[in-house]
Design a protein around this motif. Structure first.
Motif, PDB file in Angstrom:
ATOM      1  N   GLN A  16      14.141  16.411  -8.015  1.00 39.96           N
ATOM      2  CA  GLN A  16      14.194  16.956  -9.368  1.00 39.96           C
ATOM      3  C   GLN A  16      12.918  16.636 -10.132  1.00 39.96           C
ATOM      4  OE1 GLN A  16      16.809  15.266 -12.568  1.00 39.96           O
ATOM      5  NE2 GLN A  16      17.905  17.195 -12.321  1.00 39.96           N
ATOM      6  N   GLY A  17      12.443  15.398 -10.013  1.00 40.73           N
ATOM      7  CA  GLY A  17      11.237  15.002 -10.729  1.00 40.73           C
ATOM      8  C   GLY A  17      10.011  15.779 -10.293  1.00 40.73           C
ATOM      9  N   ALA A  18       9.926  16.084  -8.997  1.00 41.28           N
ATOM     10  CA  ALA A  18       8.763  16.820  -8.492  1.00 41.28           C
ATOM     11  C   ALA A  18       8.706  18.225  -9.064  1.00 41.28           C
ATOM     12  CB  ALA A  18       8.801  16.881  -6.966  1.00 41.28           C
ATOM     13  N   SER A  19       9.849  18.803  -9.394  1.00 42.29           N
ATOM     14  CA  SER A  19       9.871  20.190  -9.847  1.00 42.29           C
ATOM     15  C   SER A  19       9.293  20.372 -11.245  1.00 42.29           C
ATOM     16  CB  SER A  19      11.296  20.755  -9.804  1.00 42.29           C
ATOM     17  OG  SER A  19      12.138  20.072 -10.712  1.00 42.29           O
ATOM     18  N   ILE A  20       8.927  19.282 -11.932  1.00 41.33           N
ATOM     19  CA  ILE A  20       8.259  19.405 -13.232  1.00 41.33           C
ATOM     20  C   ILE A  20       6.822  18.883 -13.163  1.00 41.33           C
ATOM     21  CG2 ILE A  20      10.402  19.348 -14.556  1.00 41.33           C
ATOM     22  CD1 ILE A  20       9.788  16.401 -15.204  1.00 41.33           C
ATOM     23  N   GLN A  21       6.353  18.583 -11.957  1.00 38.02           N
ATOM     24  CA  GLN A  21       4.984  18.085 -11.780  1.00 38.02           C
ATOM     25  C   GLN A  21       3.992  19.242 -11.950  1.00 38.02           C
ATOM     26  OE1 GLN A  21       5.039  14.707 -10.788  1.00 38.02           O
ATOM     27  NE2 GLN A  21       2.865  14.502 -11.241  1.00 38.02           N
ATOM     28  N   VAL A  22       2.901  19.002 -12.684  1.00 40.47           N
ATOM     29  CA  VAL A  22       1.887  20.036 -12.875  1.00 40.47           C
ATOM     30  C   VAL A  22       0.491  19.436 -12.734  1.00 40.47           C
ATOM     31  CG1 VAL A  22       3.297  21.488 -14.389  1.00 40.47           C
ATOM     32  CG2 VAL A  22       1.863  19.719 -15.398  1.00 40.47           C
ATOM     33  N   ASP A  23      -0.465  20.281 -12.322  1.00 40.88           N
ATOM     34  CA  ASP A  23      -1.880  19.916 -12.312  1.00 40.88           C
ATOM     35  C   ASP A  23      -2.490  20.358 -13.636  1.00 40.88           C
ATOM     36  OD1 ASP A  23      -1.861  18.816  -9.734  1.00 40.88           O
ATOM     37  OD2 ASP A  23      -2.080  20.788  -8.821  1.00 40.88           O
ATOM     38  N   VAL A  24      -3.114  19.439 -14.343  1.00 42.62           N
ATOM     39  CA  VAL A  24      -3.529  19.684 -15.726  1.00 42.62           C
ATOM     40  C   VAL A  24      -4.446  20.894 -15.861  1.00 42.62           C
ATOM     41  CG1 VAL A  24      -4.809  18.732 -17.692  1.00 42.62           C
ATOM     42  CG2 VAL A  24      -3.205  17.293 -16.414  1.00 42.62           C
ATOM     43  N   GLY A  25      -5.545  20.928 -15.090  1.00 44.41           N
ATOM     44  CA  GLY A  25      -6.532  21.996 -15.240  1.00 44.41           C
ATOM     45  C   GLY A  25      -5.966  23.385 -15.026  1.00 44.41           C
ATOM     46  N   PRO A  26      -5.384  23.667 -13.860  1.00 50.44           N
ATOM     47  CA  PRO A  26      -4.818  24.998 -13.618  1.00 50.44           C
ATOM     48  C   PRO A  26      -3.695  25.355 -14.591  1.00 50.44           C
ATOM     49  CG  PRO A  26      -5.085  23.808 -11.556  1.00 50.44           C
ATOM     50  CD  PRO A  26      -5.354  22.830 -12.650  1.00 50.44           C
ATOM     51  N   TYR A  27      -2.902  24.366 -14.980  1.00 49.59           N
ATOM     52  CA  TYR A  27      -1.793  24.646 -15.890  1.00 49.59           C
ATOM     53  C   TYR A  27      -2.302  25.063 -17.263  1.00 49.59           C
ATOM     54  CZ  TYR A  27       2.800  24.141 -18.094  1.00 49.59           C
ATOM     55  OH  TYR A  27       3.964  24.386 -18.767  1.00 49.59           O
ATOM     56  N   GLU A  74       0.844  -1.188   0.000  1.00 51.70           N
ATOM     57  CA  GLU A  74       0.000   0.000   0.000  1.00 51.70           C
ATOM     58  C   GLU A  74       0.886   1.247   0.000  1.00 51.70           C
ATOM     59  OE1 GLU A  74      -3.170   0.406  -0.263  1.00 51.70           O
ATOM     60  OE2 GLU A  74      -3.887  -1.657  -0.060  1.00 51.70           O
ATOM     61  N   PRO A  75       0.500   2.290  -0.703  1.00 50.50           N
ATOM     62  CA  PRO A  75       1.292   3.529  -0.674  1.00 50.50           C
ATOM     63  C   PRO A  75       1.381   4.082   0.747  1.00 50.50           C
ATOM     64  CG  PRO A  75      -0.330   3.566  -2.456  1.00 50.50           C
ATOM     65  CD  PRO A  75      -0.662   2.381  -1.606  1.00 50.50           C
ATOM     66  N   ASP A  76       2.537   4.660   1.073  1.00 52.90           N
ATOM     67  CA  ASP A  76       2.736   5.246   2.394  1.00 52.90           C
ATOM     68  C   ASP A  76       2.479   6.750   2.379  1.00 52.90           C
ATOM     69  OD1 ASP A  76       4.884   6.148   0.949  1.00 52.90           O
ATOM     70  OD2 ASP A  76       6.424   5.251   2.231  1.00 52.90           O
ATOM     71  N   HIS A  77       1.734   7.219   1.353  1.00 53.45           N
ATOM     72  CA  HIS A  77       1.489   8.649   1.186  1.00 53.45           C
ATOM     73  C   HIS A  77       0.128   8.834   0.521  1.00 53.45           C
ATOM     74  CE1 HIS A  77       3.399   6.965  -2.409  1.00 53.45           C
ATOM     75  NE2 HIS A  77       2.667   7.824  -3.097  1.00 53.45           N
ATOM     76  N   PRO A  78      -0.499   9.982   0.732  1.00 51.21           N
ATOM     77  CA  PRO A  78      -1.781  10.245   0.063  1.00 51.21           C
ATOM     78  C   PRO A  78      -1.592  10.382  -1.441  1.00 51.21           C
ATOM     79  CG  PRO A  78      -1.371  11.813   1.854  1.00 51.21           C
ATOM     80  CD  PRO A  78      -0.093  11.099   1.605  1.00 51.21           C
ATOM     81  N   VAL A  79      -2.657  10.152  -2.172  1.00 47.88           N
ATOM     82  CA  VAL A  79      -2.615  10.374  -3.616  1.00 47.88           C
ATOM     83  C   VAL A  79      -2.313  11.850  -3.892  1.00 47.88           C
ATOM     84  CG1 VAL A  79      -5.077  10.880  -3.889  1.00 47.88           C
ATOM     85  CG2 VAL A  79      -3.815   9.818  -5.780  1.00 47.88           C
ATOM     86  N   PHE A  80      -1.606  12.131  -4.968  1.00 50.04           N
ATOM     87  CA  PHE A  80      -1.203  13.479  -5.395  1.00 50.04           C
ATOM     88  C   PHE A  80      -0.058  14.063  -4.572  1.00 50.04           C
ATOM     89  CE2 PHE A  80      -5.864  13.906  -6.730  1.00 50.04           C
ATOM     90  CZ  PHE A  80      -5.606  13.334  -7.968  1.00 50.04           C
ATOM     91  N   SER A  81       0.523  13.284  -3.639  1.00 51.45           N
ATOM     92  CA  SER A  81       1.710  13.777  -2.954  1.00 51.45           C
ATOM     93  C   SER A  81       2.963  13.123  -3.525  1.00 51.45           C
ATOM     94  CB  SER A  81       1.624  13.515  -1.449  1.00 51.45           C
ATOM     95  OG  SER A  81       1.555  12.131  -1.188  1.00 51.45           O
ATOM     96  N   SER A  82       2.777  12.309  -4.547  1.00 54.57           N
ATOM     97  CA  SER A  82       3.870  11.701  -5.296  1.00 54.57           C
ATOM     98  C   SER A  82       3.301  11.322  -6.653  1.00 54.57           C
ATOM     99  CB  SER A  82       4.406  10.459  -4.564  1.00 54.57           C
ATOM    100  OG  SER A  82       5.487   9.884  -5.276  1.00 54.57           O
ATOM    101  N   ALA A  83       4.164  10.897  -7.547  1.00 57.51           N
ATOM    102  CA  ALA A  83       3.689  10.495  -8.872  1.00 57.51           C
ATOM    103  C   ALA A  83       2.740   9.304  -8.744  1.00 57.51           C
ATOM    104  CB  ALA A  83       4.875  10.128  -9.762  1.00 57.51           C
ATOM    105  N   VAL A  84       1.727   9.264  -9.600  1.00 56.23           N
ATOM    106  CA  VAL A  84       0.821   8.125  -9.642  1.00 56.23           C
ATOM    107  C   VAL A  84       1.096   7.329 -10.916  1.00 56.23           C
ATOM    108  CG1 VAL A  84      -0.941   9.398  -8.365  1.00 56.23           C
ATOM    109  CG2 VAL A  84      -1.050   9.306 -10.871  1.00 56.23           C
ATOM    110  N   THR A  85       0.626   6.096 -10.935  1.00 56.00           N
ATOM    111  CA  THR A  85       0.799   5.227 -12.095  1.00 56.00           C
ATOM    112  C   THR A  85      -0.551   4.973 -12.740  1.00 56.00           C
ATOM    113  OG1 THR A  85       2.726   4.141 -11.121  1.00 56.00           O
ATOM    114  CG2 THR A  85       1.586   2.962 -12.881  1.00 56.00           C
ATOM    115  N   LEU A  86      -0.688   5.350 -14.002  1.00 55.77           N
ATOM    116  CA  LEU A  86      -1.927   5.125 -14.730  1.00 55.77           C
ATOM    117  C   LEU A  86      -1.860   3.783 -15.441  1.00 55.77           C
ATOM    118  CD1 LEU A  86      -2.702   8.578 -16.413  1.00 55.77           C
ATOM    119  CD2 LEU A  86      -3.831   7.553 -14.452  1.00 55.77           C
TER     120      LEU A  86
END
Length: 338
Positions: A317-328, A168-180
């Motif tokens: 480094q990877g987190a610094s390119i993370q974006v939310d689709v709608g607001p972006y 099980e993930p040790d973090h809430p959804v959207f606090s790290s990359a998700v896998t589709l």
């Protein structure tokens, strides 16, 4: 009339800005001929999957492993592993896609997972996650409400990941990359893919996992991501000393006029529409239909964005390119109407 201006099999070896603001681009073609040209604008669209990242060091015994160790970059098709036993390492997009593909060809497919990630199907309640990301009702929710909505939807759609033998993930959804993925959980449930914990060591032709179990294997595919590198660009561009990618609207380096990065983002969902919006915005800037704010204002936007990213994802480094689709996407729509 575009093809006559495109050069294929050509490597860019250097991009540097001159004192007059122009950019000198040095390239080498397939025959080894080197060409130097000057441009007013340079768009870097090489993405962030650059240099393959492997564990350093690899687990004990890797150097004498009787099978083959490769990175996802070198994987082509499951047919290459027909009848073989393969361990796939990771739980990101490449790992689950490769494991699902292998499971149709390999004799046995194992998925070695060190840390749980949220696996999200491509549709929730019959709606594409890309459509949800842009929906007004979704973007009107608070961040906490979105987390609650998605986690409830995931329980309905696929239950607990531990029911499939995954951590099980040790973090809430959207606090790290998700896998589709629509497929990996089904392949696990049907016995075509077998989850295992992280690899602890290698022993001859066997892969030993951290829980003490082991399996004979002919190949191990590490789906452990990439290092973002731009060896042809000046040092520190676009990655700062702390490893963060520093770009205004994730496209423009504040202190290097005429340089743009298109496709250097990581959304939850498809990247296509985001790249299209970025490209259209860059084209408007180049055509003079819109203009960039002063460098100081761009730096303020970059700082505010990175502060919010650190608060949500941590400093990677990877987190610094993370974006939310709608607001972006909304940012580019607003600039198009100015």
């Amino acid at each position: 009339g575009v093809r006559e201006h495109v050069e294929l099999r050509t490597e860019v070896t250097s991009v540097r800005q001159e004192a007059d603001g122009m950019w000198t681009v040095v390239s080498r073609d397939a025959g080894g001929a080197v060409t130097s040209r000057r441009f007013e604008q340079v768009i870097v669209a090489s993405g962030h999957h650059t240099d393959p990242a492997l564990p350093d060091p690899l687990p004990e015994g890797a150097e004498s492993f009787a099978g083959t160790i490769l990175h996802s970059l070198d994987y082509r098709t499951g047919a290459d592993f027909a009848g073989r036993r393969v361990v796939v390492v990771g739980l990101g997009a490449s790992a689950v896609d490769i494991a699902a593909d292998l499971s149709r060809h390999a004799a046995e497919t194992f998925l070695s997972v060190r840390r749980g990630l949220h696996i999200v199907p491509k549709q929730l309640y019959g709606m594409s996650v890309d459509v949800i990301a842009e929906a007004p009702w979704w973007n009107e929710m608070s961040f906490a409400e979105r987390i609650q909505w998605v986690e409830q939807a995931l329980l309905v759609a696929r239950g607990k990941l531990s029911d499939y033998g995954l951590p099980e993930p040790d973090h809430p959804v959207f606090s790290s990359a998700v896998t589709l993925s629509d497929e990996i959980l089904s392949r696990i449930r049907h016995g075509a893919v077998t989850p295992r914990p992280a690899i602890g060591s290698f022993d001859g032709d066997r892969v030993v996992f951290t829980d003490g179990t082991s399996t004979a294997a002919d190949a191990v595919v590490y789906c452990t991501g990439f290092h973002m590198t731009w060896p042809f660009l000046p040092a520190g561009c676009p990655v700062a000393a702390d490893g963060s990618v520093e770009l205004y609207r994730r496209v423009v380096p504040a202190d290097r006029p005429g340089l743009y990065f298109v496709g250097l983002v990581r959304p939850v969902g498809a990247i296509t529409r985001l790249v299209e919006a970025q490209a259209q915005w860059v084209a408007r800037i180049i055509d003079g239909e819109t203009s960039l704010p002063p460098a100081e204002e761009m730096r303020e936007e970059i700082d505010a964005y990175l502060t919010s990213i650190v608060r949500r994802y941590g400093r990677t480094q990877g987190a610094s390119i993370q974006v939310d689709v709608g607001p972006y996407l909304a940012e580019f729509r607003e600039s198009a109407t100015v």
